[in-house]
Write an enzyme that holds these catalytic residues in place. Structure first.
Site, mmCIF file in Angstrom:
data_model
loop_
_atom_site.group_PDB
_atom_site.id
_atom_site.type_symbol
_atom_site.label_atom_id
_atom_site.label_comp_id
_atom_site.label_asym_id
_atom_site.label_seq_id
_atom_site.Cartn_x
_atom_site.Cartn_y
_atom_site.Cartn_z
ATOM 1 N N LYS A 1 -9.808 -3.169 -4.644
ATOM 2 C CA LYS A 1 -11.243 -2.301 -4.752
ATOM 3 C C LYS A 1 -10.345 -1.199 -4.604
ATOM 4 O O LYS A 1 -10.394 0.194 -5.364
ATOM 5 C CB LYS A 1 -11.642 -2.338 -3.132
ATOM 6 N N LYS B 1 -3.950 -8.406 -9.048
ATOM 7 C CA LYS B 1 -4.388 -9.095 -8.521
ATOM 8 C C LYS B 1 -5.710 -7.832 -8.689
ATOM 9 O O LYS B 1 -5.250 -6.383 -8.436
ATOM 10 C CB LYS B 1 -3.735 -9.472 -7.081
ATOM 11 N N LYS C 1 0.775 -0.948 -0.435
ATOM 12 C CA LYS C 1 0.331 0.043 -0.362
ATOM 13 C C LYS C 1 0.326 1.413 -0.038
ATOM 14 O O LYS C 1 0.940 2.096 -0.896
ATOM 15 C CB LYS C 1 -0.774 -0.309 1.187
#
Ligand code: AMP
Ligand code: TRP
Length: 338
Positions: free
Chosen positions: A207, A204, A125
């Site tokens: 969201k 992958k 992230k």
């Protein structure tokens, strides 16, 4: 205190538990990697089942209160529309069980920092430009508490969550090593075929990557999304290795193995009978429309009856919370807080 004086985790009953973050609309990766198991397992195994909407986790990235509320509702409606049997499984909202924060703290005080520093999803992230907040770093400790708070034995999730479940095992072991047999060791349960569903760009599906396909997408928006699936400029007649074709990976989610095998064989053979990418896209759109049509209709009905959704979540909260309070009390007694 040792194991003999600590009320220990109940031994045998199987408990399945999993969560889905309400940070976006549920997508095909969520469905094939996790939610489908959550719906099918209670029908085949009469163990205890807990499924929840991870709204505390969603707060690590969510900044719009109205949107968060709406996404929580949408996630609940999705489970119900897809057919979760709430007589057999408990559906609830994570934030209705505040005890998970107490357990997070206990685990944080006995777990080593290195465990969280090594968390791959945190590093990913950050690499993608997300500014790290403290919650994002603590995320796996809260997830461990979610799991351990229900004496969970199995956690049905996609492959991306396996490391988090290993962290939960390690955090439970660190606490138990000091205070006795308080937390039960959970195991990850992966979908045999679809534990890592690709996104429209071949990475992958996620969201937060802007590459996902909402399971209830339909009509023009569905065609537009499927139109974005990455292809190349090779002509249909050219023989191609099916392994490198993203559209065939998507078709695999929906077609039966024999049908899918034929699409692959015709692609490999090439020539005039080989399907082009446009043809594959049409077939995929049709498959998605058909597969989710009954659930899409149920979703429309449920959206008209928000009180019913609230009732299900309220009932779920009562049941889930009773369980978490018992585990929290056991952990508090073990470490000397009560
Ligand atoms: P999340 O949307 O991150 O809350 O994920 C909810 C569940 O869906 C978790 O069990 C994830 O492992 C699973 N999941 C998310 N993305 C994928 C994917 N692309 N493939 C398979 N499973 C996934
Ligand atoms: N981190 C999970 C995800 O992004 C969501 C989650 C939160 C979860 N708590 C959990 C999953 C406990 C399983 C068990 O997918």
């Amino acid at each position: 205190m040792n194991a003999a004086t600590t009320p220990s985790a109940p031994g045998k009953a199987r408990t399945y538990l999993s969560g889905v973050q309400s940070s976006g609309l549920p997508h095909l990766g969520n469905y094939f990697g996790a939610i489908r198991q959550h719906i099918e397992l209670p029908l085949t195994d009469p163990a205890e089942h807990f499924y929840f909407i991870a709204d505390y986790h969603a707060l690590t990235t969510s900044r719009d209160p109205e949107e968060l509320r709406e996404r929580v509702r949408e996630t609940a409606v999705t489970y119900l529309a897809l057919g979760l049997d709430v007589e057999r499984a408990t559906l609830f909202r994570q934030s209705d069980v505040p005890e998970v924060h107490e357990i997070t703290w206990l685990l944080s005080c006995t777990g080593g920092m290195g465990l969280l520093e090594r968390a791959v999803s945190f590093k990913e992230k950050i690499e993608r430009g997300l500014k790290p907040n403290i919650g994002l770093f603590l995320y796996p400790a809260l997830m461990a508490a979610d799991i351990l708070a229900y004496d969970t034995t199995f956690v049905p999730v996609g492959a991306d969550q396996v490391q988090h479940i290993e962290i939960a095992q390690d955090l439970a072991a660190s606490f138990n090593a000091i205070y006795g047999d308080v937390f039960r060791r959970p195991e990850a349960l992966l979908s045999r075929e679809h534990s890592k569903v690709p996104g429209l760009d071949g990475q992958k599906m996620s969201k937060s990557y802007g590459n996902s396909l909402w399971i209830f997408e339909t009509g023009k928006l569905l065609s537009k999304a499927v139109g974005r699936i990455a292809t190349d400029s090779r002509p249909p007649e050219e023989p191609k290795d099916p392994a490198g074709i993203l559209l065939l990976d998507f078709l695999k989610l929906f077609l039966d193995p024999e049908d899918h095998g034929q699409w692959c064989a015709r692609t490999l053979a090439g020539g005039p009978g080989a399907p082009g990418y446009g043809h594959m896209k049409q077939r995929l759109i049709q498959a998605i429309e058909e597969r989710f049509a009954p659930a899409r209709a149920r979703r429309e009905e449920l959206l008209k009856d928000p009180a019913e959704v609230d009732r299900v979540l309220a009932r779920g909260a009562l049941k889930a919370r009773a369980r978490a309070v018992a585990v929290r009390d056991r952990a508090f007694r073990a470490c000397g807080l009560r």
